[in-house]
Each structure stands twice: as structure tokens, then as C-alpha cells.
Design an enzyme around this catalytic site. Structure first.
Site, PDB file in Angstrom:
ATOM      1  N   LYS A  22       0.841  -1.202   0.000  1.00 56.76           N
ATOM      2  CA  LYS A  22       0.000   0.000   0.000  1.00 56.76           C
ATOM      3  C   LYS A  22       0.873   1.248   0.000  1.00 56.76           C
ATOM      4  CE  LYS A  22      -3.705  -0.407   2.525  1.00 56.76           C
ATOM      5  NZ  LYS A  22      -4.258  -0.630   3.863  1.00 56.76           N
ATOM      6  N   ARG A  93      -3.012   3.236   8.602  1.00 56.33           N
ATOM      7  CA  ARG A  93      -3.387   2.102   7.758  1.00 56.33           C
ATOM      8  C   ARG A  93      -2.281   1.056   7.699  1.00 56.33           C
ATOM      9  NH1 ARG A  93      -4.583   4.773   2.074  1.00 56.33           N
ATOM     10  NH2 ARG A  93      -5.881   2.916   1.839  1.00 56.33           N
ATOM     11  N   GLY A 102      -8.118  -6.971   3.978  1.00 59.20           N
ATOM     12  CA  GLY A 102      -9.001  -7.077   5.133  1.00 59.20           C
ATOM     13  C   GLY A 102      -8.439  -7.858   6.309  1.00 59.20           C
ATOM     14  N   MET A 104      -5.686  -7.113   8.220  1.00 63.34           N
ATOM     15  CA  MET A 104      -5.150  -6.310   9.321  1.00 63.34           C
ATOM     16  C   MET A 104      -5.997  -5.049   9.489  1.00 63.34           C
ATOM     17  SD  MET A 104      -1.142  -6.987   8.765  1.00 63.34           S
ATOM     18  CE  MET A 104      -1.266  -6.403   7.126  1.00 63.34           C
ATOM     19  N   ARG A 334      -3.709  -1.461  -6.285  1.00 64.30           N
ATOM     20  CA  ARG A 334      -2.905  -2.692  -6.224  1.00 64.30           C
ATOM     21  C   ARG A 334      -3.361  -3.592  -7.352  1.00 64.30           C
ATOM     22  NH1 ARG A 334      -5.807  -4.372  -0.761  1.00 64.30           N
ATOM     23  NH2 ARG A 334      -7.897  -4.553  -1.570  1.00 64.30           N
ATOM     24  N   HIS A 452     -16.359 -20.102   6.372  1.00 66.80           N
ATOM     25  CA  HIS A 452     -14.947 -20.511   6.360  1.00 66.80           C
ATOM     26  C   HIS A 452     -14.716 -21.599   5.312  1.00 66.80           C
ATOM     27  CE1 HIS A 452     -11.449 -22.881   7.832  1.00 66.80           C
ATOM     28  NE2 HIS A 452     -10.958 -21.677   8.009  1.00 66.80           N
ATOM     29  N   ARG A 558       2.680 -47.353 -14.086  1.00 71.60           N
ATOM     30  CA  ARG A 558       2.942 -48.342 -13.030  1.00 71.60           C
ATOM     31  C   ARG A 558       2.150 -49.601 -13.351  1.00 71.60           C
ATOM     32  NH1 ARG A 558       1.604 -43.422 -10.767  1.00 71.60           N
ATOM     33  NH2 ARG A 558       3.221 -42.466  -9.488  1.00 71.60           N
ATOM     34  N   ARG A 614       6.840 -49.479 -16.140  1.00 69.17           N
ATOM     35  CA  ARG A 614       7.689 -49.919 -15.033  1.00 69.17           C
ATOM     36  C   ARG A 614       7.260 -51.294 -14.542  1.00 69.17           C
ATOM     37  NH1 ARG A 614       7.705 -46.717  -9.517  1.00 69.17           N
ATOM     38  NH2 ARG A 614       5.689 -47.739  -9.319  1.00 69.17           N
ATOM     39  N   GLU A 742      16.474 -43.969  -8.150  1.00 72.40           N
ATOM     40  CA  GLU A 742      15.690 -43.570  -6.982  1.00 72.40           C
ATOM     41  C   GLU A 742      16.381 -43.929  -5.674  1.00 72.40           C
ATOM     42  OE1 GLU A 742      11.876 -45.490  -7.233  1.00 72.40           O
ATOM     43  OE2 GLU A 742      12.732 -47.274  -8.135  1.00 72.40           O
ATOM     44  N   THR A 764      11.655 -39.335  -7.888  1.00 71.61           N
ATOM     45  CA  THR A 764      12.039 -38.418  -6.806  1.00 71.61           C
ATOM     46  C   THR A 764      11.325 -38.730  -5.496  1.00 71.61           C
ATOM     47  OG1 THR A 764      10.455 -36.829  -7.653  1.00 71.61           O
ATOM     48  CG2 THR A 764      12.752 -36.492  -8.247  1.00 71.61           C
ATOM     49  N   ASN A 765      10.199 -39.462  -5.554  1.00 70.25           N
ATOM     50  CA  ASN A 765       9.548 -39.795  -4.284  1.00 70.25           C
ATOM     51  C   ASN A 765      10.447 -40.709  -3.455  1.00 70.25           C
ATOM     52  OD1 ASN A 765       7.451 -38.329  -5.261  1.00 70.25           O
ATOM     53  ND2 ASN A 765       6.143 -40.084  -5.742  1.00 70.25           N
ATOM     54  N   ASP A 766      10.871 -41.801  -4.055  1.00 67.62           N
ATOM     55  CA  ASP A 766      11.750 -42.710  -3.328  1.00 67.62           C
ATOM     56  C   ASP A 766      13.098 -42.073  -3.063  1.00 67.62           C
ATOM     57  OD1 ASP A 766      10.796 -45.224  -2.431  1.00 67.62           O
ATOM     58  OD2 ASP A 766      10.354 -45.747  -4.512  1.00 67.62           O
ATOM     59  N   TYR A 848      12.724 -34.418 -19.604  1.00 65.30           N
ATOM     60  CA  TYR A 848      11.282 -34.272 -19.428  1.00 65.30           C
ATOM     61  C   TYR A 848      10.887 -34.432 -17.970  1.00 65.30           C
ATOM     62  CZ  TYR A 848      11.015 -39.390 -19.285  1.00 65.30           C
ATOM     63  OH  TYR A 848      11.182 -40.703 -18.949  1.00 65.30           O
TER      64      TYR A 848
HETATM   65  P1  ADP Z   1      -7.694  -2.146   3.873  1.00 65.83           P
HETATM   66  O1  ADP Z   1      -6.279  -2.561   3.700  1.00 65.83           O
HETATM   67  O2  ADP Z   1      -8.455  -2.974   4.802  1.00 65.83           O
HETATM   68  O3  ADP Z   1      -8.365  -1.863   2.565  1.00 65.83           O
HETATM   69  P2  ADP Z   1      -7.217   0.684   4.084  1.00 65.83           P
HETATM   70  O4  ADP Z   1      -6.001   1.153   4.783  1.00 65.83           O
HETATM   71  O5  ADP Z   1      -7.170   0.704   2.611  1.00 65.83           O
HETATM   72  O6  ADP Z   1      -7.608  -0.732   4.650  1.00 65.83           O
HETATM   73  O7  ADP Z   1      -8.422   1.576   4.598  1.00 65.83           O
HETATM   74  C1  ADP Z   1      -9.760   1.242   4.327  1.00 65.83           C
HETATM   75  C2  ADP Z   1     -10.519   2.410   3.835  1.00 65.83           C
HETATM   76  O8  ADP Z   1     -10.407   3.509   4.712  1.00 65.83           O
HETATM   77  C3  ADP Z   1     -10.025   2.967   2.520  1.00 65.83           C
HETATM   78  O9  ADP Z   1     -10.519   2.254   1.444  1.00 65.83           O
HETATM   79  C4  ADP Z   1     -10.611   4.354   2.551  1.00 65.83           C
HETATM   80  O10 ADP Z   1     -11.940   4.340   2.120  1.00 65.83           O
HETATM   81  C5  ADP Z   1     -10.529   4.713   4.015  1.00 65.83           C
HETATM   82  N1  ADP Z   1      -9.345   5.559   4.203  1.00 65.83           N
HETATM   83  C6  ADP Z   1      -8.082   5.193   4.468  1.00 65.83           C
HETATM   84  N2  ADP Z   1      -7.276   6.277   4.510  1.00 65.83           N
HETATM   85  C7  ADP Z   1      -8.046   7.347   4.249  1.00 65.83           C
HETATM   86  C8  ADP Z   1      -7.803   8.737   4.126  1.00 65.83           C
HETATM   87  N3  ADP Z   1      -6.575   9.252   4.261  1.00 65.83           N
HETATM   88  N4  ADP Z   1      -8.840   9.534   3.845  1.00 65.83           N
HETATM   89  C9  ADP Z   1     -10.068   9.032   3.687  1.00 65.83           C
HETATM   90  N5  ADP Z   1     -10.380   7.735   3.776  1.00 65.83           N
HETATM   91  C10 ADP Z   1      -9.378   6.894   4.062  1.00 65.83           C
HETATM   92 MG    MG Z   2       9.972 -45.887  -6.460  1.00 64.65          MG
HETATM   93 MG    MG Z   3      -7.708  -0.711   1.218  1.00 57.86          MG
END
Ligand code: ADP
Ligand code: MG
Ligand code: MG
Length: 879
Positions: A22, A93, A102, A104, A334, A452, A558, A614, A742, A764-766, A848
Site C-alpha cells: 500500500k 493504515r 481485510g 489487518m 494494487r 470458512h 505403473r 515400469r 531412486e 524423486t519420491n523414493d 522431461y
Molecule cells: P484495507 O487494507 O483494509 O483496505 P485501508 O487502509 O485501505 O484498509 O483503509 C480502508 C478504507 O479507509 C479505505 O478504502 C478508505 O476508504 C478509508 N481511508 C483510508 N485512509 C483514508 C484517508 N486518508 N482519507 C479518507 N479515507 C481513508
Molecule cells: Mg519408487
Molecule cells: Mg484498502
């Protein structure tokens, strides 16, 4: 002195390791002149130091952060520490080198307190100012103290109810009372909200550092093989306010469709909203195209910047933006995550648009994604007659059958015995990961498309049916009820992840219809590849699959399976248990008939491609019955006494079967079996030869450690083959006799073996088992300890151990080629299909790789990537 903090102007996108993805991209966008709010990045290195030694914060960072904040005040003309002027609010951030969406934490509006919110209210408007403050209180509590967000929402709901009006109409006093009620939530947990902005900032930075190690981030890293050592950077950035008014807003947009790959903006926005409102799902966002009506200028600007970013990064981007009073700001970009299908479409389109070359496109597609494109489906005919027993949500596409198990431990246990399993649970949790990885499919009775189980299964490309409430699953009792019937552990079911249906028994699968984009990419790949890709296959369906995927031949067929099946195993048992020559002969004749027919069909299927067969490899006791009932049965069928069978079993038992009486050792002690197999091979080739098909059989002898073993067997088989030509009155034709490499000893004497072999194939397994002294079947019991204690970072049966096993292979290739420069050398272990191992195999000069049929497309791509990377490396050297 180390530098711990970089302003956005000081970095570039290549600095991801230090600034996180970021931060590095914010820097790059500032450099490009895009409207990015000012800010700075605290490095990943700071995070690592802090997590190792918390004192680092006061001793090194704190002072630096304060300095950077003063500079940011100067840059923005606002104040963070002092009371004068417009307050500077910042976002804090997280952002690691590898994006972990999402996983951290982030805090917005940092810098407000009881006093400054009033100033801000006067300078802007009251509703806005208090909206920001409440968000800060809530996020700060969540990120720094781990207090649930809902507890604050409850306060808001209650206040609106009591005051009988929506929060935007609250009076000053009512706003203040609401803030007080938020603070009470803090107090109820003996926490307080720091009023000093600097204290807020310090606490926030520490909390974001710490979020690197929160459980969900750890699991994400485990699943995606991301190192725990990278740490996260922290970005401190001036806030821009999407919640200012109706001419403001925020959104997230992909520059192309991330599901299918079409060239169109794909995303959503909300007016008068901030940050996480879009994902929070309280208000329903609008599709990005609708922004054109609301804020045409901002929309047009966004489109322009999106194009600039896509062209600059030469890839699909995932962009976060905020609009403050009509003015657009870009807050993040990104590389966009995409499905396998979209990855291919986008790569092909970018080539066509002239943004990237064919070579770059090939290098960009992760071979693992290719696997997801070719998941099997049930054959339509078999579905017609099959009755589903239950229906759930189609959470992850694919089709699979296997034995039902109820726990991750059982899944692993069955898997270690070589069985296919379907993991069936009420719901899954992170502790189940290892069991999920080895399962053919995952079924849950609870949870939805984002449960999950569903998320993890899609990530792994494993078939999954979630929320299948037709099933009542009793994990403790290991039983599942459906309607009035029930199933227990070990019962076989089939799971269709594309329709959500579950069937009894094993339904045959076949491939999804052809994928033209994939074919295109693989055709390009073949043009760049140096290594050939062959398949490990022996059954007719597997051979067909291999050919459909353009395997250049069969690197390993085999012959073990030809001895299983009811009628065959009886004859094999008759042979092993025979005490009279007549019995032995009779069994051999029957086995010969079976195998000759098998080879005939196999040769026919494979045509003029090479097919390496084989000879028998496993020890004989694997063919004898184990349970008492079975022993009685066999005794009756063969007219022998059960005690005699038990006696023979006792004789055959080995203390260490892996190192035991198997492979060529059996061929030497019981030549009749190898002679029978060779007769089956040659006689079926004769039959096809007579039909005008030129077959050149390649016979491979396993587990050779001594040149004399090979000399002996070669002489024995050659002699026998010339008899066979006579016996069938056929013209002799060429054939080859080669050996598997092997055992470490075989590598060390590869020059000697090359004298006696027509070809080599590394097993390579053996070779890995014998080099490490790890049993492949038992490594599961301790590999995780090794990984956690950082003794070994990967499973050497999945990814080649270059330093040990790889060095032995390199030596063997060198020695062998000194004797026979043209000797064909292949690799037919599991690592032959592993992209991470393939470059090394190319480097040491094998011809190969051979892998299971479904891994061929990924291997074809990986092989091309290895060649391309080598070429790039050479070019770099020359330059
Ligand atoms: P994540 O990695 O979870 O996407 P971000 O650091 O991108 O977290 O922050 C999530 C959201 O917070 C961003 O998409 C943006 O909408 C808002 N945000 C982050 N920094 C700013 C900022 N400087 N001004 C306004 N909104 C912000
Ligand atoms: Mg073998
Ligand atoms: Mg973000």
C-alpha cells in the site's frame, strides 16, 4: 542511522519490501502526480523490530513519528498537535509487502478529541464533525482494545430511539451525550480513550503492528504461503472526507471484471460515506457506472486515473477512492485479485492491447491457477440416472467422490493410507485446514457462500458444498442422517460443487469442456518450453486425460494396479502362495492374459507417443489379505488352509518394507514375474505391430542400486524377449530397457548404470525418502513441527529439496551424460509437476518431467516459465 519513516514522495512502487504494497503504491501514485492525500509510511522493518522488542518504539520510533507529523502539518497547513487552525486528522493504515485484503487493521479520523470535535464542528458542520468522532471512538476501541463494534452501534440505536430523531438532527447536547455513552463502553472495560492526538497515534501504530499477528492474518499467510517474517508497514495519511456531504463519497473499483476478466470498470460506491461503509453492508452501494449521473466530473476523472494506473502498472488494478466535495482522491491501488478464468482473459487481452508481451503474459499466470480451470465435472450420463440425496449451496466448483470422514484428523489418516476422502462437518474452522487440504471435497451443513469452508475451499480450488441443511451431521457419533437414512465414516459419496448436490457412491468424472483461452496460453507456452511434459498414467481414463492435455508421452506407467481387481488379485495370491510348480504356472498364464490385454489397450491409446512401463515395484505382502475374514475367504477360493496362508504372510512380513524385498530385488529373486510382465508387453506390441502400428516398448526397472543388478536383469529379459519373438513367430523390433534412479547409490554410480541402461528416470519420491530417511507416509506426523520450528520450510515430497536430493540428481546427470551424452533422462516423481521445482530440473539438464494427468496444463506453463526465466537471466548477464 537507519531510516524508519519515508514520506510518500521518497518511495517508489519497487520499495514494497520496506514500505509494504500500500505504501509503495501510494508513493508511486504521488510520483505520477495523482491526487493522493499527503502522508508517510513507517517501514516494515520498524514493525519487525517492534514485535521483537517493544522498547524499540520509545527508543527509536516515537521521536521520528513526532518529527514526521510536524512535517505533515507544514505540508498540509493544518495542525495535529496544536489547537490553532483546521485540525489535521489522519488515517493509520496497515499494509504488508504482499497484499492481505481485510486481514489487518485501519483507524480513520485519528486526532479528534472532546475539544477538537467542537472546533471542527464550527469550521465545518456539526453532524459531520461528530460523525467523524464517533467513528474514531469505535474503530480505536476495536483496533486498540479489541472491543466489539456492535457495542457502540447499540448506543447509537438507543440514543436515536430515546431522542426520537435520526442522529444527523441531534442537538449539540445530544451529540455530546452520545459521545459520553461511547466512552462508557470504554469504561465498562476499564479502558480510556486518549485525548492527546500523539498518544492516539502511538497506540494506533502499535496496534497496527500487532495486527500482523492476529489469528486471521496468520491463517491467511499460512494458506497463501506468505512468510511470517515480513511484518506490516503503517501508513499515516491526511484524511479526506467522503462523509462531508452529498457531493462526497467513497468506493472501490476494479479496472476489469475480476470474475470473468472483461474490460469494464467493476465496482461500487456510496455517497456521503466513509471508508468501510461500502463493505459494512448497512447501506447498499451503487454500481460505479451510476456515479456518472451523481458526480459526472469526479466520474470522468476517476475513469482517466484508472486508465493511467492500468497503463502504468500494465495490469488490472483494484483502486480505492474518496470524493470530498466533488474532488476526487485516490487512496490505494494494487494488482486486483482475480479468478483463474479472469487471469487468463486479462493476460490475453493485455497482449492484444499491446501492453504486455506474450512472454510477460506467460510469466504472469500462476500455474496453480491453471489447476483451478480444469476441475472435473461428473459425466452427464451418470448424472441422469443418479438421485441426489441432499442439496446445499454450490460454494466451490468441481466434482469429486471419496470416503466420508467427519474430522480433519480422520481425513489426514485416510489420506495417508492413500484413500480419497470427503470431509463432512457442521462447519469448518481454521483448525481443520490440514484435513481440508487433503480432502477431495468439503461439505458443511451450516454456513453460507462466505463461510470458512466456502472461502477456504475456493482459495484451494477444492470442490465444496456449504450450508447443506438436508444433512444432519453428528460429528461425535460419526454419522450423518438424511431423510430417514444415514451414512457412516468410510461410506462413499459424490459431491458436485457446481450444483450443490450430493450423491451416493462414486460417480465417474470427466473434464469441463475445453477452455479456449487456456489452450491459447498453453500453445504459447509450448513454443517457449525446453523441457517436455509427460504423464504418470496407466488406466485408460488417465491416459486419455493425459493425451487430451497434450502430454508428450507417458513417463511412468505403473503396473501394480494390474494385479488388483478381484480376478487378478486371486491369481496373484495363487502365485505367491503356490507350493507346486503347476499352481505357479497356472497363475502366471492367467496374469499374462490379463496384462497383455491391458498393455494392448494402453499402447493403442497412446499411439506413437513414448510409453515407459515400469515392472512390478511393491513388495509381495501388499497383495496378501490382512483381515481374518478375508484370509478365510481366500483360503476357500484357493483350496488352501487358512493357517498356511497365515504362515506365508508371516514369512513375507518385513520390518521395513520401504527398504525391503521389492523392485528389482523381486525381479532377481523371482524372475518369473518380470518375465511374465515383459512377455505381456512384447506380445501386445507384436499384435499391434501386425496391425501396422509401430510400437517401441520402453521397459523400466525400479530400485536399482548396483550395476550388476541391472546387468543381470537386462540379460535375463533380453534373452526372454528373443524367445518371445520366436514363440510368436514375429520379426524382432527395437525396444528399450531403462532404469529408475531412486536410490542415492544409483545417483553416485550413474556413470556405471548409464552403460547398462537405455534411459533414466528419476523417481524423486523414493529418492527423497531414501536421501532424507523420511518415510513419505509418515512425514505428516512431524513436518508441521519442522515447519513451526523453522527447520524445514516446505515438504520435500511436494517441492524438490535442491540442496540434497537435487545435488544428487545433478551429479547423476553429469556422470551419466559423460558416458552417454544423448541418454534420455526424465523425472517422474510428484515434484515433476511442481512449478517451484521445475526450473531446477531444467537447470540440471533433464529432458522431461512426468506428472499426474491433471497437473499437465500447469506443468506445461511452469516449464515455459522456467525457460523464459532462464532466458531473462542470461540476457541480464550479457547486459
Ligand atoms: P484495507 O487494507 O483494509 O483496505 P485501508 O487502509 O485501505 O484498509 O483503509 C480502508 C478504507 O479507509 C479505505 O478504502 C478508505 O476508504 C478509508 N481511508 C483510508 N485512509 C483514508 C484517508 N486518508 N482519507 C479518507 N479515507 C481513508
Ligand atoms: Mg519408487
Ligand atoms: Mg484498502
Amino acid at each position: 542511522m537507519s531510516k524508519w519513516i519515508y514520506f510518500f514522495e521518497e518511495g517508489r512502487s519497487k520499495d514494497k519490501h520496506l514500505l509494504g504494497g500500500k505504501g509503495a503504491n501510494l508513493a508511486e501514485m504521488s510520483h505520477l502526480g495523482l491526487p493522493v492525500p499527503a502522508g508517510f509510511t513507517i517501514t516494515t522493518q520498524s514493525c519487525i523490530h517492534y514485535l521483537e522488542e517493544p522498547d524499540f518504539f520509545t527508543s527509536h520510533l516515537q521521536e521520528e513519528i513526532l518529527k514526521a507529523v510536524s512535517e505533515l502539518e507544514l505540508k498540509t497547513g493544518r495542525s495535529f498537535m496544536n489547537k490553532e487552525g483546521l485540525p489535521l486528522l489522519v488515517s493509520v493504515r496497515s499494509g504488508a509487502e504482499v497484499s492481505m485484503p481485510g486481514m489487518m487493521d485501519t483507524i480513520l479520523n485519528l486526532g479528534l478529541n472532546d475539544e477538537r470535535v467542537k472546533d471542527l464542528a464550527e469550521l465545518t458542520n456539526r453532524h459531520f464533525a461528530y460523525d467523524c468522532y464517533r467513528r474514531l471512538l469505535q474503530m480505536f476501541a476495536d483496533v486498540v482494545y479489541g472491543l466489539a463494534k456492535e457495542r457502540f452501534d447499540e448506543q447509537l440505536d438507543q440514543a436515536q430511539k430515546e431522542n426520537g430523531k435520526p442522529v444527523q438532527d441531534f442537538s449539540q447536547l445530544e451529540q455530546e451525550a452520545l459521545v459520553e455513552s461511547y466512552k462508557k463502553v470504554y469504561q465498562s472495560c476499564r479502558k480510556s480513550f486518549p485525548q492527546d492526538p500523539a498518544d492516539q497515534l502511538f497506540a494506533a501504530v502499535k496496534a497496527v503492528f500487532a495486527s500482523w499477528n492476529n489469528p486471521r492474518a496468520k491463517i491467511y499467510r499460512q494458506l497463501n504461503a506468505i512468510s511470517d517474517k515480513l511484518g506490516t508497514a503503517v501508513n499515516v495519511q491526511m484524511m479526506v472526507f467522503g462523509n462531508s456531504d452529498e457531493e462526497s463519497g467513497t468506493g472501490v473499483v476494479f479496472t476489469r471484471n475480476p470474475a470473468k476478466g472483461q474490460k469494464e470498470l467493476f465496482g461500487e460506491f456510496l455517497l456521503n460515506a466513509q471508508g468501510e461503509d461500502v463493505v459494512a453492508g448497512i447501506r447498499t452501494p451503487e454500481p460505479i457506472q451510476a456515479l456518472a449521473q451523481h458526480l459526472p466530473k469526479a466520474y470522468q476523472d476517476f475513469k482517466d486515473y484508472a486508465q493511467i494506473l492500468e497503463r502504468h502498472y500494465r495490469d488490472m488494478q483494484d483502486i480505492e477512492f474518496t470524493i470530498e466535495r466533488g474532488q476526487l482522491f485516490i487512496l490505494q491501488t494494487r494488482e486486483g485479485k482475480r479468478t483463474a478464468q479472469a487471469a487468463l482473459q486479462i493476460a490475453l487481452d493485455l497482449v492484444e492491447e499491446g501492453l504486455i508481451s506474450q512472454e510477460e503474459a506467460l510469466l504472469r499466470i500462476n500455474p496453480k491457477l491453471v489447476d483451478q480451470l480444469i476441475h472435473p465435472v461428473f459425466e452427464p450420463e451418470s448424472l441422469e440416472s443418479a438421485q441426489p440425496i441432499a442439496q446445499g449451496l454450490p460454494a466451490s466448483p468441481g466434482a469429486a467422490w471419496g470416503k466420508l470422514v467427519f474430522t480433519a484428523q480422520d481425513a489426514k489418516r485416510y489420506h495417508e493410507e492413500g484413500q480419497k476422502v470427503i470431509l463432512v462437518r457442521q462447519e469448518t474452522s481454521p483448525e481443520d485446514i490440514e484435513g481440508m487440504i487433503v480432502s477431495q471435497a468439503i461439505v458443511t451443513s451450516h454456513g453460507g457462500m462466505t463461510s470458512h469452508a466456502a472461502v477456504v475451499a475456493r482459495g484451494m480450488g477444492t470442490c465444496c458444498v456449504a450450508g447443506c441443511s438436508d444433512l444432519s451431521i453428528k460429528e461425535e457419533e460419526k454419522i450423518v442422517h438424511y431423510g430417514k437414512k444415514s451414512l457412516k465414516e468410510g461410506d462413499i459419496i459424490s459431491v458436485d460443487g457446481s450444483s450443490g448436490k450430493i450423491y451416493l457412491g462414486a460417480l465417474p468424472t470427466s473434464l469441463i469442456e475445453k477452455n479456449e483461452n487456456l489452450e491459447q496460453v498453453l500453445l504459447w507456452a509450448d513454443q517457449h518450453a525446453q523441457l517436455e511434459v509427460r504423464a504418470n498414467a496407466e488406466t485408460i481414463p488417465d491416459l486419455r486425460t493425459a493425451i487430451k492435455f497434450s502430454a508428450k508421452g507417458i513417463g511412468l506407467a505403473r503396473t501394480e494396479h494390474m494385479f488388483f481387481g478381484k480376478a487378478r488379485i486371486l491369481e496373484m495370491r495363487r502365485l505367491i502362495l503356490a507350493d507346486q510348480e503347476a499352481d505357479r504356472k497356472e497363475a502366471l498364464v492367467k496374469l499374462l492374459t490379463f496384462q497383455a490385454e491391458d498393455f494392448y489397450q494402453m499402447f493403442k491409446e497412446v499411439g506413437d507417443r513414448p510409453l515407459v512401463i515400469r515392472l512390478l515395484d511393491p513388495p509381495l505382502h501388499e497383495f496378501l489379505p490382512k483381515e481374518d475374514v478375508e484370509i478365510e475367504e481366500v483360503a476357500q477360493e484357493l483350496g488352501k488352509s487358512p493357517s498356511l496362508i497365515r504362515e506365508r504372510i508371516k514369512q513375507l512380513v518385513e520390518t521395513n518394507p520401504m527398504l525391503g524385498h521389492r523392485g528389482c530385488r523381486l525381479g532377481i529373486s523371482q524372475p518369473a514375474i518380470y518375465q511374465m510382465q515383459v512377455e505381456a508387453v512384447i506380445s501386445s506390441a507384436i499384435r499391434l505391430q501386425q496391425k501396422g502400428l509401430a510400437i517401441k516398448p520402453e521397459i523400466m526397472i525400479p530400485l536399482i542400486a548396483e550395476k550388476k543388478e541391472l546387468d543381470y536383469l537386462r540379460a535375463l529379459l533380453e534373452d526372454h524377449i528373443s524367445h518371445i519373438f520366436k514363440k510368436y513367430s514375429a520379426q524382432a523390433f527395437p525396444y528399450e530397457i531403462g532404469t529408475m534412479i531412486e536410490l542415492p547409490r544409483a545417483c553416485l554410480i550413474a556413470d556405471q548404470l548409464a552403460q547398462a541402461a537405455d534411459f533414466f528416470s528419476f523417481g524423486t519420491n523414493d529418492l527423497t525418502q531414501m536421501t532424507y530417511g523420511f518415510s513419505r507416509d509418515d512425514i505428516g506426523k512431524f513436518i508441521n513441527h519442522y515447519k513451526n520450528k523453522e527447520i524445514i520450510s516446505f515438504d520435500p515430497f511436494q517441492t524438490l529439496d535442491k540442496e540434497g536430493v537435487g545435488e544428487l540428481m545433478r551429479l547423476a546427470v553429469e556422470k551419466a551424460r559423460r558416458i552417454k551424452p544423448q541418454l534420455a533422462i526424465g523425472v517422474c516423481g510428484e515434484v515433476g509437476g511442481d512449478p517451484a521445482s521445475i526450473s531446477f530440473l531444467e537447470e540440471i539438464g533433464v529432458d522431461y518431467v512426468s506428472c499426474s494427468p491433471y497437473r499437465i496444463p500447469a506443468a506445461r506453463l511452469a516449464v515455459a516459465q522456467a525457460s523464459l526465466l532462464k532466458k531473462l537471466e542470461q540476457e541480464r548477464h550479457q547486459a
